[in-house]
Design a protein around this motif. Structure first.
Motif, PDB file in Angstrom:
ATOM      1  N   GLU A 105      63.176  34.985  64.045  1.00 46.47           N
ATOM      2  CA  GLU A 105      63.165  35.027  62.734  1.00 46.47           C
ATOM      3  C   GLU A 105      63.471  33.513  61.979  1.00 46.47           C
ATOM      4  O   GLU A 105      63.218  33.122  60.987  1.00 46.47           O
ATOM      5  CB  GLU A 105      64.024  36.125  61.836  1.00 46.47           C
ATOM      6  CG  GLU A 105      63.334  37.549  62.023  1.00 46.47           C
ATOM      7  CD  GLU A 105      64.157  38.217  63.330  1.00 46.47           C
ATOM      8  OE1 GLU A 105      63.731  39.256  63.627  1.00 46.47           O
ATOM      9  OE2 GLU A 105      64.479  37.420  64.440  1.00 46.47           O
ATOM     10  N   GLN A 108      60.716  31.573  60.943  1.00 50.42           N
ATOM     11  CA  GLN A 108      59.850  31.779  59.552  1.00 50.42           C
ATOM     12  C   GLN A 108      60.199  30.328  58.478  1.00 50.42           C
ATOM     13  O   GLN A 108      61.459  29.842  58.370  1.00 50.42           O
ATOM     14  CB  GLN A 108      60.677  32.914  58.522  1.00 50.42           C
ATOM     15  CG  GLN A 108      59.733  33.445  57.357  1.00 50.42           C
ATOM     16  CD  GLN A 108      60.276  34.592  56.930  1.00 50.42           C
ATOM     17  OE1 GLN A 108      60.263  35.782  57.814  1.00 50.42           O
ATOM     18  NE2 GLN A 108      60.616  34.948  55.819  1.00 50.42           N
ATOM     19  N   ILE A 130      54.826  43.380  57.076  1.00 55.38           N
ATOM     20  CA  ILE A 130      54.377  43.600  58.604  1.00 55.38           C
ATOM     21  C   ILE A 130      54.801  45.201  58.843  1.00 55.38           C
ATOM     22  O   ILE A 130      56.014  45.583  58.355  1.00 55.38           O
ATOM     23  CB  ILE A 130      55.462  42.954  59.427  1.00 55.38           C
ATOM     24  CG1 ILE A 130      54.866  41.448  59.415  1.00 55.38           C
ATOM     25  CG2 ILE A 130      55.139  43.454  60.950  1.00 55.38           C
ATOM     26  CD1 ILE A 130      55.680  40.443  60.530  1.00 55.38           C
ATOM     27  N   ARG A 132      55.257  47.625  61.426  1.00 60.85           N
ATOM     28  CA  ARG A 132      55.360  47.499  62.934  1.00 60.85           C
ATOM     29  C   ARG A 132      54.772  48.779  63.609  1.00 60.85           C
ATOM     30  O   ARG A 132      54.105  48.746  64.402  1.00 60.85           O
ATOM     31  CB  ARG A 132      56.719  47.365  63.462  1.00 60.85           C
ATOM     32  CG  ARG A 132      56.925  47.038  64.868  1.00 60.85           C
ATOM     33  CD  ARG A 132      58.284  46.887  65.281  1.00 60.85           C
ATOM     34  NE  ARG A 132      58.619  45.353  64.770  1.00 60.85           N
ATOM     35  CZ  ARG A 132      58.423  44.324  65.730  1.00 60.85           C
ATOM     36  NH1 ARG A 132      57.878  44.491  66.937  1.00 60.85           N
ATOM     37  NH2 ARG A 132      58.692  43.212  65.312  1.00 60.85           N
ATOM     38  N   THR A 137      49.593  43.579  60.092  1.00 62.05           N
ATOM     39  CA  THR A 137      50.025  42.534  59.258  1.00 62.05           C
ATOM     40  C   THR A 137      49.285  42.155  58.043  1.00 62.05           C
ATOM     41  O   THR A 137      47.686  42.130  58.237  1.00 62.05           O
ATOM     42  CB  THR A 137      50.199  41.245  60.229  1.00 62.05           C
ATOM     43  OG1 THR A 137      48.740  40.771  60.433  1.00 62.05           O
ATOM     44  CG2 THR A 137      50.886  41.574  61.290  1.00 62.05           C
ATOM     45  N   PRO A 208      57.791  40.203  69.236  1.00 64.05           N
ATOM     46  CA  PRO A 208      57.949  39.793  67.956  1.00 64.05           C
ATOM     47  C   PRO A 208      56.525  39.608  67.421  1.00 64.05           C
ATOM     48  O   PRO A 208      55.286  39.360  67.975  1.00 64.05           O
ATOM     49  CB  PRO A 208      58.390  38.177  68.517  1.00 64.05           C
ATOM     50  CG  PRO A 208      59.231  38.380  69.760  1.00 64.05           C
ATOM     51  CD  PRO A 208      58.324  39.511  70.459  1.00 64.05           C
ATOM     52  N   MET A 240      56.256  35.023  57.490  1.00 65.31           N
ATOM     53  CA  MET A 240      56.904  36.244  57.951  1.00 65.31           C
ATOM     54  C   MET A 240      56.933  36.226  59.452  1.00 65.31           C
ATOM     55  O   MET A 240      55.726  36.184  59.932  1.00 65.31           O
ATOM     56  CB  MET A 240      56.370  37.405  57.335  1.00 65.31           C
ATOM     57  CG  MET A 240      57.125  38.710  57.837  1.00 65.31           C
ATOM     58  SD  MET A 240      56.675  40.155  56.420  1.00 65.31           S
ATOM     59  CE  MET A 240      57.777  39.601  55.154  1.00 65.31           C
ATOM     60  N   SER A 242      58.823  38.786  62.387  1.00 67.88           N
ATOM     61  CA  SER A 242      59.693  39.916  62.894  1.00 67.88           C
ATOM     62  C   SER A 242      60.064  39.911  64.479  1.00 67.88           C
ATOM     63  O   SER A 242      59.093  40.074  65.272  1.00 67.88           O
ATOM     64  CB  SER A 242      59.125  41.412  62.328  1.00 67.88           C
ATOM     65  OG  SER A 242      59.698  42.496  62.828  1.00 67.88           O
ATOM     66  N   PRO A 245      62.704  44.136  67.833  1.00 69.31           N
ATOM     67  CA  PRO A 245      63.251  45.388  67.060  1.00 69.31           C
ATOM     68  C   PRO A 245      64.560  46.057  68.031  1.00 69.31           C
ATOM     69  O   PRO A 245      64.414  45.611  69.068  1.00 69.31           O
ATOM     70  CB  PRO A 245      62.419  46.361  66.889  1.00 69.31           C
ATOM     71  CG  PRO A 245      61.337  46.187  67.988  1.00 69.31           C
ATOM     72  CD  PRO A 245      61.405  44.742  68.206  1.00 69.31           C
TER      73      PRO A 245
END
Length: 254
Positions: A105, A108, A130, A132, A137, A208, A240, A242, A245
């Motif tokens: 991140e 960004q 986003i 996921r 996107t 990612p 953006m 991400s 996770p």
């Protein structure tokens, strides 16, 4: 000084940044590779190399848009940012830190063209998202008046908004990416239509995910539109990101 060559232990050379000078070193590569005193140097070198490869993979994922919107130092600038991502890795030991366990991140807001940033070229509001789970996107842009919201180069008559979504596997060195673009729009006072640009990636991905947004300019000549390819104005930025996770918690016991 406009010098090239070696004087004593100083080497003068020409680079994109101008004429530079560096001092010769008497330390051999073998010593750096084996001497315990250079352990930190080896660790830094390993992570810098890993950051460089990660940056190259990300640039390749966005290559279709970068062809007309990247500055001469984008590779080195992105590598520097990737080093910061690696250093945010709190899981692995120094020298073994990587992008996957770092903080992607942090990328960004990265501008691929420092000479023409998105923030100083495109002033219209937009929302990046986003999903996921669905693997989607999206960038949504409300209606805006181009002449008020776009800082165009001299000679430009039209522009196009472009976006790209990418799923990057830094471990396997693979990616899934795509791009979407608006029509070529006139740089006048006519309000644009609402834009929704989207790209699909792998659903339920654990890699990612990135969204890049950019703008490029055209000039109308004899009823034809020609890309200006002006590196001072075509912009592209990561709007953006991400990262990986968090792992799902284990199911509750009986």
């Amino acid at each position: 000084m406009p010098l090239e060559g070696t004087i004593g232990n100083i080497t003068f050379y020409k680079s994109k940044a101008g004429y530079l000078a560096k001092q010769k070193t008497s330390i051999s590569g073998d010593r750096i590779a084996t001497d315990p005193a250079f352990e930190r140097t080896r660790e830094n070198g390993a992570e810098f190399g890993r950051a460089g490869k990660a940056g190259k993979l990300l640039r390749t994922a966005f290559r279709a848009l970068l062809l007309n919107a990247g500055d001469s130092y984008v590779a080195s600038r992105l590598t520097s940012e990737m080093v910061k991502v690696l250093r945010a890795d709190a899981t692995n030991k120094r020298g073994q830190r990587n992008v996957i366990d770092g903080e992607a991140e942090l990328l960004q807001g990265f501008e691929f063209n420092i000479n023409g940033t998105l923030g100083s070229t495109f002033y219209a509001p937009f929302a990046a998202a986003i999903d996921r789970v669905a693997g989607k996107t999206t960038v949504s842009i409300p209606s805006f008046i181009p002449i008020n919201m776009v800082a165009a180069p001299v000679g430009a008559t039209h522009f196009r908004v472009m976006m790209s979504g990418a799923e990057v596997d830094f471990e396997a060195k693979t990616f899934v990416s795509g791009s979407a673009m608006s029509e070529q729009l006139a740089l006048d006072s006519t309000p644009t239509q609402v834009m929704t640009l989207s790209v699909d990636v792998t659903a339920n991905s654990t890699k990612p995910l990135f969204i890049a947004l950019g703008i490029e300019f055209f000039q109308e000549v004899n009823d034809g539109l020609y890309n200006l390819k002006n590196g001072s104005y075509n912009a592209l930025a990561l709007v953006m990101v991400s990262g990986t996770p968090d792992a799902a918690p284990p199911p509750p016991g009986p």
